[in-house]
Design a protein around this motif. Structure first.
Motif, mmCIF file in Angstrom:
data_model
loop_
_atom_site.group_PDB
_atom_site.id
_atom_site.type_symbol
_atom_site.label_atom_id
_atom_site.label_comp_id
_atom_site.label_asym_id
_atom_site.label_seq_id
_atom_site.Cartn_x
_atom_site.Cartn_y
_atom_site.Cartn_z
ATOM 1 N N VAL C 118 -40.111 -85.000 -0.477
ATOM 2 C CA VAL C 118 -40.891 -86.128 -0.975
ATOM 3 C C VAL C 118 -42.319 -86.054 -0.430
ATOM 4 O O VAL C 118 -43.296 -86.194 -1.173
ATOM 5 C CB VAL C 118 -40.227 -87.462 -0.590
ATOM 6 N N THR C 121 -44.118 -83.463 -2.254
ATOM 7 C CA THR C 121 -44.440 -83.903 -3.613
ATOM 8 C C THR C 121 -45.692 -84.771 -3.613
ATOM 9 O O THR C 121 -46.604 -84.576 -4.422
ATOM 10 C CB THR C 121 -43.259 -84.720 -4.189
ATOM 11 N N ALA C 122 -45.723 -85.729 -2.678
ATOM 12 C CA ALA C 122 -46.854 -86.644 -2.616
ATOM 13 C C ALA C 122 -48.142 -85.887 -2.338
ATOM 14 O O ALA C 122 -49.165 -86.076 -3.011
ATOM 15 C CB ALA C 122 -46.606 -87.703 -1.546
ATOM 16 N N TRP C 123 -48.124 -84.994 -1.353
ATOM 17 C CA TRP C 123 -49.351 -84.280 -0.985
ATOM 18 C C TRP C 123 -49.757 -83.268 -2.049
ATOM 19 O O TRP C 123 -50.938 -83.023 -2.269
ATOM 20 C CB TRP C 123 -49.194 -83.621 0.385
ATOM 21 N N ARG C 124 -48.772 -82.687 -2.684
ATOM 22 C CA ARG C 124 -49.078 -81.773 -3.772
ATOM 23 C C ARG C 124 -49.886 -82.488 -4.851
ATOM 24 O O ARG C 124 -50.833 -81.934 -5.421
ATOM 25 C CB ARG C 124 -47.749 -81.264 -4.357
ATOM 26 N N TRP C 125 -49.517 -83.736 -5.067
ATOM 27 C CA TRP C 125 -50.220 -84.544 -6.055
ATOM 28 C C TRP C 125 -51.633 -84.897 -5.571
ATOM 29 O O TRP C 125 -52.610 -84.805 -6.314
ATOM 30 C CB TRP C 125 -49.389 -85.779 -6.359
ATOM 31 N N LEU C 126 -51.743 -85.258 -4.289
ATOM 32 C CA LEU C 126 -53.068 -85.582 -3.752
ATOM 33 C C LEU C 126 -53.997 -84.371 -3.816
ATOM 34 O O LEU C 126 -55.203 -84.498 -4.010
ATOM 35 C CB LEU C 126 -52.961 -86.061 -2.299
ATOM 36 N N ASN C 128 -53.920 -82.124 -6.016
ATOM 37 C CA ASN C 128 -54.015 -81.613 -7.383
ATOM 38 C C ASN C 128 -55.460 -81.273 -7.748
ATOM 39 O O ASN C 128 -56.355 -82.104 -7.609
ATOM 40 C CB ASN C 128 -53.461 -82.667 -8.343
ATOM 41 N N GLY C 132 -56.537 -84.834 -8.676
ATOM 42 C CA GLY C 132 -56.229 -85.350 -7.346
ATOM 43 C C GLY C 132 -57.419 -85.979 -6.640
ATOM 44 O O GLY C 132 -58.381 -86.435 -7.259
ATOM 45 N N VAL C 133 -57.343 -85.956 -5.313
ATOM 46 C CA VAL C 133 -58.374 -86.589 -4.488
ATOM 47 C C VAL C 133 -59.735 -85.977 -4.756
ATOM 48 O O VAL C 133 -60.746 -86.684 -4.833
ATOM 49 C CB VAL C 133 -58.002 -86.451 -2.990
ATOM 50 N N LEU C 162 -52.042 -80.343 7.031
ATOM 51 C CA LEU C 162 -52.393 -81.756 6.905
ATOM 52 C C LEU C 162 -51.147 -82.586 6.609
ATOM 53 O O LEU C 162 -50.898 -83.620 7.248
ATOM 54 C CB LEU C 162 -53.445 -81.946 5.803
ATOM 55 N N TRP C 166 -49.508 -85.395 9.043
ATOM 56 C CA TRP C 166 -49.261 -86.739 8.518
ATOM 57 C C TRP C 166 -47.803 -87.135 8.733
ATOM 58 O O TRP C 166 -47.490 -88.249 9.129
ATOM 59 C CB TRP C 166 -49.594 -86.753 7.023
ATOM 60 N N ALA C 234 -41.886 -77.571 -1.362
ATOM 61 C CA ALA C 234 -42.371 -78.677 -2.165
ATOM 62 C C ALA C 234 -43.868 -78.578 -2.439
ATOM 63 O O ALA C 234 -44.336 -78.979 -3.501
ATOM 64 C CB ALA C 234 -42.060 -80.002 -1.471
#
Lengths: 305, 366, 298
Positions: C118, C121-126, C128, C132-133, C162, C166, C234
């Motif tokens: 999870v 998944t979240a960081w992969r999205w950030l 992006n 993403g960010v 990172l 986190w 992930a």
């Protein structure tokens, strides 16, 4: 004498009165709180982004404003992730993995806790001559990387016909958790006064009777801590699930990983985030309700020695 | 017929011997106190009897049963522990009941015994409570109750009063004594407290260094200490022990102090005839001194000694004098103690027939 | 001596645990070590070619991906060590300022409750590259910032670091907080009376007093880094290319994707060796501590 005391009191009363200043938060405290709040924000950003993305439509996501709230709140992604997201070739959603995880969880919990509780009890409170050596061996086993026993475990589970089903995953969970949990239980039971054990040995003498009547009722605290620790670690596991789960009995984390690493077609980020949240919700609920015990569990698991 | 006997008991931990070829037998109904300083092996001996430890060598008999290799629960014993060892998750009732779990008694017999013990110990109102909600004295009673319900012949006590305050300790001491007087069980009781030993025991075994120094009734132990260790260990303030030289001349036996004081020993019952000129240890009990002039007629010797200090301990008082560069402890009347000034020279008499003599080499009573 | 059932029942109860340890741990480790000496490919072969028993190891150390894995292991270890520093800073601040302690604790620790899949998944999205960010930052004018770290091999490992920091800072914070709380409160009073500055108090008194906590954290971190697998799967799945391979990932890759059993076993044995190298000081430390407390008790 009485007069003298009275005089002293008058003197105290007539002393100049300095009103104490109302206690202010010192600037250092403010600095600390501000710093901690910024850090907290950093910790919350991923969760915030995941939550809002899961409620967005793909159209809004494609516009790129990652941090903005959903223009239309929709449960479409949640429904899609739960019911029809693809894991490999099966597109029945994460609910398959969810129920697999649930089915893996209970036998794993019962097996791992039962075996390590009894072992810890026997090692801590009964006179076993080789207990010291065995504990040291368990201590080492607790740190062994999974990869070194991975292939033999696959062969062994295949030999007893549990490879690729829920029982395989559950048994491997129990095996891998056994050293750590045994050490935790053993350390807890070691603090039970020897005299209570002596009394029990003189009163009953039965290994099992003493366990069920005296020791088990005294294990409430550690049992809850271990239970929480095990639920979260089994639920969150990926490696054992993907290795031993086979096609039909993979846990939720494996479904999620398959979903997000998919390389064909367009990636539906809102589905991914909804799936991630669905996977994270059970342990998060436990964490927010019994956080203190959770912390105890992970620190106990970390510092076994 | 001896109810409990230890025969040639040896116990070693690894290479360290704790008990060596120990023999001890007590009769049915005896209240035996194992007395000694910590680390003397008394608790080890008790645990061997209980079966909580295994003997390295030797045999333990209870009645005519050899119990050396019998499980603790099958030895026909009950034990009361120092920390009471109550099961914290069980009620008082549950604690008493678990004490009977090995005996497979019918239900009504279990109930009957619990009711009997609860009544005897006056813990009936506490039966539903957990140990955490009991006072120290109440826990002690429950612990005794858990032993009583088993209805066995032999009770073991492991320093049961050491966690109680002084007042409760005296109360429980009487209570245990009373229980023994009514029930006539054989009791083996371990303590380091000589008051407990002297007040409760019918037999005392004084232990030191894994060896029984003396075995006898409290009076024998006190009046006829078998060796220097027993002499020094029993009694408070402790017996005064001094090196003296024997002088046997003209049918008169005397002990001569270095300072020249002569101590009359003609009425001492020597076990072997005394030899002139031998160095021996003379033991003088603090309470057998008299302070002041005028009582010289029944005294074995009179010392002219300076007062060091006097202290009052409630009903009693102790006074300390300097004799040959060492303190001499005396039990005195509080009124007398009040009149003593440090540095003052006072005549002190020792009663005839109350001296103890020990061989200077072996430490054995002469 | 007579047979006493009471003496045997505890030993009997230990049979399952002993069997599991003997078979699933000791036996399995021996099996893998043996396999690493054979030429096993997809299926195990049990013949050792004695002319060249270490051929799998030779191959392993000649393998580029393994070299990358080892390098990444060190990078990940050093980078994740930030979590200890960060955890200590957070703990020290929370120890000094009680307000909001439970809230902050809850926030800092929640990443630990969720699966690394999870987290990944979240960081992969950030991270992006398109949405993403980075995109969000560029759209408010900060175009010079490069935050699509996972897209290139040079920076992908930093993205993993990172996410790891986190995820695990809260854990080290909890350990450090426990360590700080066990320090006698009189030390703070004494330092205040002596007028010692806070910085000196920490660097000269508090941190040396907590050296065992730090060593424990360091060892736990190292062991965690060796096991790092889920987060790689992930976030990057080893890519781009092989730039985020770590030994744990490499080994499983060799076994399941390449089906090269002997080779994977050799890599697993090397993982065990690395663990032992880290683990040995821990054992020695524990033994030393026990001796010290043992001596203090005498």
């Amino acid at each position: 004498m009485a007069q003298k005391a009275l005089g002293a009191e008058v003197a105290v009363r007539s002393a100049p009165y300095f009103p104490r200043q109302k206690k202010r938060i010192s600037s250092r405290s403010i600095g600390i709180i501000v710093f901690l709040s910024i850090c907290a924000l950093f910790f919350c950003i991923p969760l915030y982004v995941v939550v809002i993305t899961s409620f967005k439509t793909m159209e809004q996501i494609r516009q790129g404003a990652m941090f903005s709230l959903p223009s239309v709140w929709t449960l479409e992604a949640w429904d899609h992730a739960w019911n029809s997201a693809c894991s490999g070739i099966n597109c029945n959603g994460l609910k398959v993995g969810f129920w697999n995880s649930v089915q893996i969880l209970f036998p794993s919990l019962i097996l791992s806790i039962a075996i390590s509780m009894i072992t810890g009890y026997a090692l801590a409170l009964w006179n076993v001559r080789w207990a010291g050596g065995f504990l040291f061996l368990l201590f080492i086993c607790a740190f062994v990387p999974f990869q070194i026993i991975m292939f033999p475990l696959i062969s062994m589970t295949a030999a007893i016909k549990v490879y690729g089903n829920i029982w395989g995953v559950a048994i491997v969970h129990a095996v891998l958790a056994m050293p750590v949990l045994t050490l935790i239980f053993r350390n807890y039971y070691k603090d039970i006064p020897q005299e209570i054990m002596n009394a029990a040995v003189m009163d009953s003498g039965s290994f099992w009777k003493i366990f069920t009547e005296i020791i088990l009722p005294m294990s409430g605290n550690i049992l809850i801590v271990v239970l929480i620790m095990q639920i979260t670690s089994i639920w969150n596991d990926y490696l054992i699930g993907v290795t031993f789960g086979g096609m039909g009995s993979q846990p939720m984390t494996v479904n999620l990983a398959n979903l997000i690493t998919i390389s064909t077609g367009t990636t539906r980020y809102n589905d991914n985030m909804a799936a991630a949240l669905q996977t994270a919700i059970p342990p998060l609920v436990i964490y927010f309700f019994v956080g203190k015990l959770f912390v105890q569990g992970i620190t106990a698991g970390a510092i076994k020695g | 017929m001896p109810q409990v006997s230890f025969e040639h008991i040896t116990k070693t931990y690894g290479q360290v011997p704790v008990l060596k070829d120990l023999n001890l037998a007590i009769n049915d109904g005896d209240f035996l106190v194992l007395l000694g300083p910590s680390g003397c092996g008394k608790t080890t001996l008790l645990n061997l009897l209980a079966g909580l430890l295994d003997v390295t060598d030797g045999r333990i008999m209870i009645g005519d049963r050899d119990v050396t290799d019998v499980d603790p629960k099958d030895r026909g014993l009950a034990m009361v522990f120092q920390s009471y060892a109550l099961y914290p998750t069980k009620t008082v009732y549950g604690n008493l009941k678990f004490g009977l779990s090995a005996s497979k008694l019918p239900k009504d017999e279990v109930e009957r015994r619990i009711a009997w013990a609860a009544k005897l110990l006056q813990i009936e109102p506490l039966l539903d409570r957990k140990p955490a909600h009991l006072s120290g004295g109440q826990r002690q009673r429950v612990a005794i109750g858990r032993a009583l319900v088993k209805n066995v012949g032999v009770f073991l006590f492991d320093e049961p009063l050491s966690n109680l305050d002084a007042k409760l300790r005296t109360e429980m001491r009487l209570e245990i004594k009373k229980l023994h007087d009514t029930l006539h069980h054989t009791i083996v009781y371990v303590t380091h407290d000589q008051i407990e030993a002297m007040t409760m025991a019918t037999k005392i075994a004084v232990m030191n260094g894994g060896v029984i120094q003396q075995f006898g009734t409290p009076d024998e132990i006190y009046e006829q200490p078998a060796n220097l260790f027993v002499a020094g260990f029993i009694g408070s303030p402790a017996m005064n022990l001094r090196r003296v030289t024997l002088s046997v001349a003209n049918g008169k036996t005397e002990a001569v102090f270095a300072s020249g004081v002569r101590f009359e020993l003609s009425d001492y019952r020597f076990m072997t005839p005394p030899q002139d000129g031998t160095t021996v240890t003379l033991g003088l009990r603090p309470e057998h001194f008299l302070v002041g002039a005028g009582t010289a007629a029944d005294s074995a010797a009179t010392f002219e000694v300076p007062v060091q200090y006097a202290e009052r301990t409630g009903p009693d008082a102790s006074a300390y004098f300097v004799l040959e560069n060492d303190l001499l402890a005396l039990r005195v009347e509080p009124a007398v103690a009040a009149g003593l000034k440090p540095g003052q020279l006072v005549p002190v008499h020792y009663l005839k027939g109350k001296a103890h003599l020990f061989d200077a080499q072996t430490g054995q009573r002469m | 001596m007579a047979f006493r059932w009471s003496r045997w029942s505890p030993q009997l109860a230990l049979v399952p645990a002993v069997a599991v340890t003997a078979v699933a741990f000791v036996g399995a480790i021996g099996w893998t070590i043996y396999l690493s000496l054979t030429r096993s490919r997809r299926l195990p072969e049990y013949e050792i070619d004695w002319s060249e028993p270490l051929r799998q190891y030779t191959r392993l150390f000649a393998d580029d991906a393994w070299a990358i894995s080892l390098k990444n292991l060190i990078i990940l270890g050093l980078g994740s060590a930030l979590a200890i520093v960060f955890g200590f800073i957070l703990a020290a601040m929370m120890d000094k300022e009680k307000r909001g302690e439970s809230l902050f604790r809850t926030v800092f620790l929640y990443p630990l409750a969720v699966s690394l899949i999870v987290t990944g998944t979240a960081w992969r999205w950030l991270f992006n590259p398109e949405l993403g960010v980075e995109h969000a930052l560029h759209s408010i004018g900060l175009t010079w910032i490069n935050f699509s770290w996972l897209a290139t091999g040079e920076t992908a490992m930093y993205g993993v670091i990172l996410a790891s920091v986190w995820q695990s800072s809260g854990f080290y914070m909890a350990l450090m907080l426990a360590g700080l709380k066990s320090i006698n409160s009189e030390i703070w009073s004494a330092a205040r009376l002596d007028g010692v500055s806070l910085f000196r108090l920490y660097t000269e008194i508090i941190i040396p007093m907590m050296k065992f906590t730090f060593v424990t954290c360091a060892i736990l971190l190292s062991l965690g880094v060796i096991k790092a697998y889920d987060v790689i799967v992930a976030m990057t799945n080893g890519g781009p290319g092989q730039s985020t391979f770590v030994p744990a990932y490499f080994t499983i890759q060799a076994l399941s994707a390449k089906g090269n059993l002997g080779f994977a076993s050799a890599a697993a044995v090397m993982m065990l060796v690395i663990t032992a190298v880290i683990f040995l000081p821990l054992v020695m430390l524990t033994a030393w501590q026990q001796r010290r407390t043992g001596r203090a008790a005498h």
